[in-house]
Design a protein around this motif. Sequence first.
Motif, PDB file in Angstrom:
ATOM      1  N   VAL A   1     -26.079   5.635  50.694  1.00 42.50           N
ATOM      2  CA  VAL A   1     -27.249   4.719  50.808  1.00 42.50           C
ATOM      3  C   VAL A   1     -26.911   3.849  51.127  1.00 42.50           C
ATOM      4  O   VAL A   1     -28.150   2.690  50.840  1.00 42.50           O
ATOM      5  CB  VAL A   1     -28.467   5.649  49.927  1.00 42.50           C
ATOM      6  N   PHE A   2     -26.576   3.374  49.214  1.00 44.85           N
ATOM      7  CA  PHE A   2     -26.621   1.555  49.187  1.00 44.85           C
ATOM      8  C   PHE A   2     -26.442   1.270  50.279  1.00 44.85           C
ATOM      9  O   PHE A   2     -26.137   0.176  50.145  1.00 44.85           O
ATOM     10  CB  PHE A   2     -25.863   1.996  47.883  1.00 44.85           C
TER      11      PHE A   2
ATOM     12  N   ALA B   1     -36.056   0.799  48.067  1.00 49.97           N
ATOM     13  CA  ALA B   1     -37.236   0.749  47.578  1.00 49.97           C
ATOM     14  C   ALA B   1     -37.710   1.805  47.341  1.00 49.97           C
ATOM     15  O   ALA B   1     -38.167   2.755  45.928  1.00 49.97           O
ATOM     16  CB  ALA B   1     -38.640  -0.131  47.419  1.00 49.97           C
ATOM     17  N   SER B   2     -37.831   2.967  48.426  1.00 47.75           N
ATOM     18  CA  SER B   2     -38.099   4.301  48.759  1.00 47.75           C
ATOM     19  C   SER B   2     -37.441   4.511  47.995  1.00 47.75           C
ATOM     20  O   SER B   2     -37.987   5.709  47.307  1.00 47.75           O
ATOM     21  CB  SER B   2     -38.526   4.753  49.941  1.00 47.75           C
TER      22      SER B   2
ATOM     23  N   LYS C   1     -35.025   4.248  45.524  1.00 46.94           N
ATOM     24  CA  LYS C   1     -34.991   3.988  43.866  1.00 46.94           C
ATOM     25  C   LYS C   1     -35.891   4.918  43.293  1.00 46.94           C
ATOM     26  O   LYS C   1     -35.812   5.585  42.060  1.00 46.94           O
ATOM     27  CB  LYS C   1     -35.340   2.311  43.587  1.00 46.94           C
ATOM     28  N   LYS C   2     -37.403   4.911  44.021  1.00 47.60           N
ATOM     29  CA  LYS C   2     -38.599   5.632  43.715  1.00 47.60           C
ATOM     30  C   LYS C   2     -38.108   7.881  43.479  1.00 47.60           C
ATOM     31  O   LYS C   2     -38.946   8.297  43.086  1.00 47.60           O
ATOM     32  CB  LYS C   2     -40.131   5.924  44.518  1.00 47.60           C
ATOM     33  N   GLN C   3     -36.825   8.488  44.185  1.00 43.38           N
ATOM     34  CA  GLN C   3     -36.796   9.082  44.285  1.00 43.38           C
ATOM     35  C   GLN C   3     -36.119   9.722  43.099  1.00 43.38           C
ATOM     36  O   GLN C   3     -35.705  10.975  43.152  1.00 43.38           O
ATOM     37  CB  GLN C   3     -36.147  10.009  45.385  1.00 43.38           C
ATOM     38  N   GLY C   4     -35.226   8.534  41.620  1.00 45.41           N
ATOM     39  CA  GLY C   4     -35.313   9.180  40.446  1.00 45.41           C
ATOM     40  C   GLY C   4     -35.800   9.940  40.458  1.00 45.41           C
ATOM     41  O   GLY C   4     -37.000   9.911  40.013  1.00 45.41           O
ATOM     42  N   PRO C   5     -35.711   9.848  38.692  1.00 39.01           N
ATOM     43  CA  PRO C   5     -36.057  10.785  38.036  1.00 39.01           C
ATOM     44  C   PRO C   5     -37.547  10.295  37.379  1.00 39.01           C
ATOM     45  O   PRO C   5     -36.796   8.356  37.424  1.00 39.01           O
ATOM     46  CB  PRO C   5     -35.003  11.631  36.491  1.00 39.01           C
TER      47      PRO C   5
END
Length: 459
Positions: free
Chosen positions: A206-207, A214-215, A217-221
């Motif tokens: 992904v990186f 942004a989207s 990054k929101k999927q992490g814990p």
Amino acid sequence: MSAASRGTIIIIIIIIVTAPYRNSLRKLESEMSGQTVPADFSGHMLDLDEDEDLEVFSKNTSLADGGPLPNSPSSMVNQYRLDEDEEQQDANTKDLFITVDNPESHVTAIETFIMYRVVTKTTRSEFDSSEYEVRRRYQDFLWLRSRLEENHPTLIVHPLPEKFVMKGMVERFNNDFIETRKRALHRFLTKISEHPILSYSQHFKVFLTAQELASHKKQGPGFLSRMGETVRAVANSVRGLRSRPDEFSLMQEYVEDFSNKISSVDKVTQRIIKEQREYLDELKQCSPTYIQWAGLEEELEDPLKGVASCVERCSKETEEQINHLSEVLVPALHEYVLCAESLKAVMRRRDNIQAEFEAKNEALASKKVDQEALQEEVDGLADRVELANSALKGDWTRWQQSLRTDLKSVFICTAEKNVDHYVKTLFLCGDKEDDDDVSSLPVLGCVGIVPPVSESGAQ
């Protein structure tokens, strides 16, 4: 020019060239006096005992097999390049190539930051295209590294350069700082791309490919989940381990010892560079002084101008050597200072996993109710400990090989540069029939490298 005059000039040049090294050696000798020499690295590191050290400098001009020594210092250094064929084979099988370049400054109402272009070329089938180009800032690299550590707690993730300005940097976003950080970020991604497990991480893909993170990054814990992990880690570290396996105890000792030694080498190298810069500033003032002196001494005009020209060339060579140390040796040493800290963090995470397993196992032995559910949890933790140990042992071997390759390469490169520097700055006096003809004398010429001094004192 008389032989006595030429001898005087040569003595002056040798004093000028060797002055900073004598000062550094005196300081190091005074610091080491009364101190015990720390223990050497473990058997994984290269050692030379006292006899072997003396043998290197003996007058024996043949090799162990009876053959002659190489003809040049550079060719002697090349004897130690034993792994070039293996490295070339690894390069031929590589299927993921990443470049970090083209930094751009972005200014907003809130902050100023640098965006770097990340270009990826690959032949891997899991990628939809063979080439990608994205823009990333430093915080994006931090996000990637944190995700890799969360998903692979006992794998050794290569460190990033520090977030804040290093000591000695005058301006945060000057060209030198940006260039140094760009090279460090490029090396970080290269190390990840060469890792047999991390390079196949979905977060890494992904990186490299997503235009916006942004989207993702929101999927992490979430915050509460990360806070819970932190609390458990602190509790496990406070509780401690009942018994760490011997092999990991040896790893722990090695990491502590390596961290102390590489940090010392890094600090000494930076101090030498600082002293060399101070010496260079003073050396640059010598040439104009000799030129002025030559204008006052008609009989000594030519030799004094020759000394001025030599000092100027010494200044240029010294500046080139300082730049090499600053741009090649120091970054490599500091990188492994950060690697040592990463290794300590990996060892702590491994210990925390084992400590959690031991705590649950003790709870299972003391409780008489809900044993079935607790037994299932203990079994899961046992599997986790085994996987963590296996991952760390495999990555440890790979990391040590990388350590030896990287440091050997930079030390050989620095040795070659030092040889080149001394060859260009240690001057020999030639025998000529006409001692009065300064233009025909290679008195200040550098063994066929630096041209002789002309009558006007110019090169």
